[in-house]
Write a protein that holds these residues in place. Structure first.
Motif, PDB file in Angstrom:
ATOM      1  N   TYR A   1      49.044  37.553  44.819  1.00  0.00           N
ATOM      2  CA  TYR A   1      48.246  37.999  46.009  1.00  0.00           C
ATOM      3  C   TYR A   1      48.006  36.926  46.978  1.00  0.00           C
ATOM      4  O   TYR A   1      47.748  35.677  46.551  1.00  0.00           O
ATOM      5  CB  TYR A   1      46.717  38.179  45.422  1.00  0.00           C
ATOM      6  CG  TYR A   1      45.534  38.593  46.422  1.00  0.00           C
ATOM      7  CD1 TYR A   1      45.240  39.944  46.405  1.00  0.00           C
ATOM      8  CD2 TYR A   1      44.825  37.659  46.981  1.00  0.00           C
ATOM      9  CE1 TYR A   1      44.275  40.537  47.388  1.00  0.00           C
ATOM     10  CE2 TYR A   1      43.995  38.011  47.658  1.00  0.00           C
ATOM     11  CZ  TYR A   1      43.592  39.421  48.031  1.00  0.00           C
ATOM     12  OH  TYR A   1      42.635  39.605  48.983  1.00  0.00           O
TER      13      TYR A   1
ATOM     14  N   ASN B   1      41.451  35.495  35.617  1.00  0.00           N
ATOM     15  CA  ASN B   1      41.287  36.060  36.990  1.00  0.00           C
ATOM     16  C   ASN B   1      42.553  35.733  37.756  1.00  0.00           C
ATOM     17  O   ASN B   1      43.390  34.850  37.331  1.00  0.00           O
ATOM     18  CB  ASN B   1      40.140  35.451  37.892  1.00  0.00           C
ATOM     19  CG  ASN B   1      38.860  35.568  36.804  1.00  0.00           C
ATOM     20  OD1 ASN B   1      38.412  36.557  36.693  1.00  0.00           O
ATOM     21  ND2 ASN B   1      38.202  34.409  36.556  1.00  0.00           N
ATOM     22  N   ARG B   2      42.822  36.409  39.006  1.00  0.00           N
ATOM     23  CA  ARG B   2      44.042  36.092  39.659  1.00  0.00           C
ATOM     24  C   ARG B   2      43.943  34.658  40.224  1.00  0.00           C
ATOM     25  O   ARG B   2      45.224  34.214  40.314  1.00  0.00           O
ATOM     26  CB  ARG B   2      44.286  37.191  40.763  1.00  0.00           C
ATOM     27  CG  ARG B   2      43.201  37.023  41.839  1.00  0.00           C
ATOM     28  CD  ARG B   2      43.589  37.897  43.123  1.00  0.00           C
ATOM     29  NE  ARG B   2      42.768  37.637  44.213  1.00  0.00           N
ATOM     30  CZ  ARG B   2      41.799  38.057  44.638  1.00  0.00           C
ATOM     31  NH1 ARG B   2      41.357  39.420  44.003  1.00  0.00           N
ATOM     32  NH2 ARG B   2      41.175  37.858  45.833  1.00  0.00           N
ATOM     33  N   TRP B   3      42.740  34.089  40.460  1.00  0.00           N
ATOM     34  CA  TRP B   3      42.975  32.752  40.934  1.00  0.00           C
ATOM     35  C   TRP B   3      43.031  31.753  39.872  1.00  0.00           C
ATOM     36  O   TRP B   3      43.008  30.631  40.308  1.00  0.00           O
ATOM     37  CB  TRP B   3      41.705  32.690  41.922  1.00  0.00           C
ATOM     38  CG  TRP B   3      40.472  32.776  41.271  1.00  0.00           C
ATOM     39  CD1 TRP B   3      39.782  32.034  40.357  1.00  0.00           C
ATOM     40  CD2 TRP B   3      39.670  34.125  41.360  1.00  0.00           C
ATOM     41  NE1 TRP B   3      38.638  32.715  39.979  1.00  0.00           N
ATOM     42  CE2 TRP B   3      38.542  33.976  40.518  1.00  0.00           C
ATOM     43  CE3 TRP B   3      39.985  35.342  42.041  1.00  0.00           C
ATOM     44  CZ2 TRP B   3      37.641  35.039  40.400  1.00  0.00           C
ATOM     45  CZ3 TRP B   3      39.058  36.388  41.786  1.00  0.00           C
ATOM     46  CH2 TRP B   3      38.006  36.217  40.963  1.00  0.00           C
TER      47      TRP B   3
ATOM     48  N   GLN C   1      47.301  29.396  40.842  1.00  0.00           N
ATOM     49  CA  GLN C   1      47.623  29.395  42.324  1.00  0.00           C
ATOM     50  C   GLN C   1      48.522  28.468  42.768  1.00  0.00           C
ATOM     51  O   GLN C   1      48.332  27.167  42.372  1.00  0.00           O
ATOM     52  CB  GLN C   1      46.504  29.934  42.946  1.00  0.00           C
ATOM     53  CG  GLN C   1      45.327  28.720  42.924  1.00  0.00           C
ATOM     54  CD  GLN C   1      44.098  29.117  43.713  1.00  0.00           C
ATOM     55  OE1 GLN C   1      44.203  29.287  44.784  1.00  0.00           O
ATOM     56  NE2 GLN C   1      42.938  29.335  43.021  1.00  0.00           N
TER      57      GLN C   1
ATOM     58  N   SER D   1      48.794  41.946  48.952  1.00  0.00           N
ATOM     59  CA  SER D   1      49.567  42.106  47.516  1.00  0.00           C
ATOM     60  C   SER D   1      50.842  42.413  47.451  1.00  0.00           C
ATOM     61  O   SER D   1      51.295  43.430  48.115  1.00  0.00           O
ATOM     62  CB  SER D   1      48.520  43.118  46.905  1.00  0.00           C
ATOM     63  OG  SER D   1      47.554  42.861  46.544  1.00  0.00           O
TER      64      SER D   1
ATOM     65  N   ASN E   1      45.147  39.502  36.434  1.00  0.00           N
ATOM     66  CA  ASN E   1      45.855  40.826  36.321  1.00  0.00           C
ATOM     67  C   ASN E   1      47.133  41.094  37.522  1.00  0.00           C
ATOM     68  O   ASN E   1      47.843  42.037  37.302  1.00  0.00           O
ATOM     69  CB  ASN E   1      44.779  42.159  36.938  1.00  0.00           C
ATOM     70  CG  ASN E   1      44.242  41.935  38.237  1.00  0.00           C
ATOM     71  OD1 ASN E   1      44.654  40.821  38.834  1.00  0.00           O
ATOM     72  ND2 ASN E   1      43.717  42.921  38.787  1.00  0.00           N
ATOM     73  N   MET E   2      47.412  40.030  38.204  1.00  0.00           N
ATOM     74  CA  MET E   2      48.538  40.019  39.023  1.00  0.00           C
ATOM     75  C   MET E   2      49.928  39.917  38.011  1.00  0.00           C
ATOM     76  O   MET E   2      50.794  40.426  38.234  1.00  0.00           O
ATOM     77  CB  MET E   2      48.433  38.712  39.948  1.00  0.00           C
ATOM     78  CG  MET E   2      47.559  38.909  41.044  1.00  0.00           C
ATOM     79  SD  MET E   2      48.000  39.975  42.143  1.00  0.00           S
ATOM     80  CE  MET E   2      46.826  41.274  41.780  1.00  0.00           C
TER      81      MET E   2
ATOM     82  N   HIS F   1      47.913  33.830  44.677  1.00  0.00           N
ATOM     83  CA  HIS F   1      47.059  33.871  43.201  1.00  0.00           C
ATOM     84  C   HIS F   1      48.248  34.616  42.426  1.00  0.00           C
ATOM     85  O   HIS F   1      48.717  35.803  42.621  1.00  0.00           O
ATOM     86  CB  HIS F   1      45.952  34.661  43.485  1.00  0.00           C
ATOM     87  CG  HIS F   1      45.022  34.054  44.364  1.00  0.00           C
ATOM     88  ND1 HIS F   1      43.669  34.690  44.681  1.00  0.00           N
ATOM     89  CD2 HIS F   1      44.787  32.616  44.763  1.00  0.00           C
ATOM     90  CE1 HIS F   1      42.941  33.947  45.422  1.00  0.00           C
ATOM     91  NE2 HIS F   1      43.409  32.672  45.302  1.00  0.00           N
TER      92      HIS F   1
END
Length: 211
Positions: free
Chosen positions: A143, A109-111, A114, A160, A193-194, A189
């Protein structure tokens, strides 16, 4: 010693011929080490920052900065912290006056990877400008969110970002619609997928942060 060698030696003694000419190999410039700082940094890393938020024109920064640590030239980063959720993994450090995060696993996950700052207060109906500089050793994304630090993780501002080696200044503005929040966070983040187009390990750097 032959005649040519005798003449060359005489010229060197008289100072008529630089010593380097007697040894052509001495004139060749040393090869740059692959591990030298200039070789390691990607193209554009030290370029002057450009506008990363075209079309966004918030008012000029003024008033009290809610970010307790906006620059990192003293080598310190607190109260900034990182958060990695397994399998996300990495490490933060101050490099060349910027706060940098090396990502070794971006997680799912993006988070999962971070960088964040807390210790501030947002007040209802107040309008806030946001500005910071970021860049990365590879093309990737981030993000940005300003919102609750815990469940239900309501967001008051989000954006974003497309990152690259060239430094960019990102800008934003928002009005606090929710009730006062005495413990929100600014979080970047960097996982999931970032970073789908980046290859680990890579580094993301941050500096000159204002809210």
């Amino acid at each position: 010693m032959n005649k040519a060698q005798s003449v060359l030696s005489l010229l060197l003694i008289l100072g008529a011929l630089p010593a380097a000419c007697a040894n052509p190999a001495a004139q060749a410039p040393p090869e740059q080490s692959a591990g030298s700082p200039s070789a390691a940094k990607p193209s554009g890393w030290n370029d002057k920052p450009v506008d990363g938020s075209p079309g966004v024109n918030p008012p000029a920064i003024s008033g009290h900065n809610l970010i307790l640590k906006e620059t990192f030239k003293d080598g310190k980063s607190l109260p900034w912290t990182t958060s990695f959720t397994s399998p996300g993994d990495g490490e933060a450090s101050v490099q060349n006056g910027e706060l940098c995060v090396e990502l070794r696993n971006v997680g799912v996950n993006r988070w999962d990877a971070q960088l964040r700052h807390r210790d501030m207060v947002l007040q209802k109906n107040h309008t806030y400008t946001v500005q910071f500089m970021m860049h990365a050793t590879q093309k990737t994304r981030a993000y940005t969110k300003i919102g609750q630090a815990g469940p239900p993780y309501r967001e008051y501002f989000s954006q974003s970002l497309d990152l690259e080696p060239g430094r960019q200044i990102f800008k934003g503005i928002f009005t606090m619609q929710a009730e006062d929040d005495g413990s929100p966070e600014l979080a970047f983040h960097l996982g999931g997928n970032m970073a789908k187009d980046a290859k680990v390990p890579f580094t993301v750097c941050l500096d000159d942060v204002h809210i």
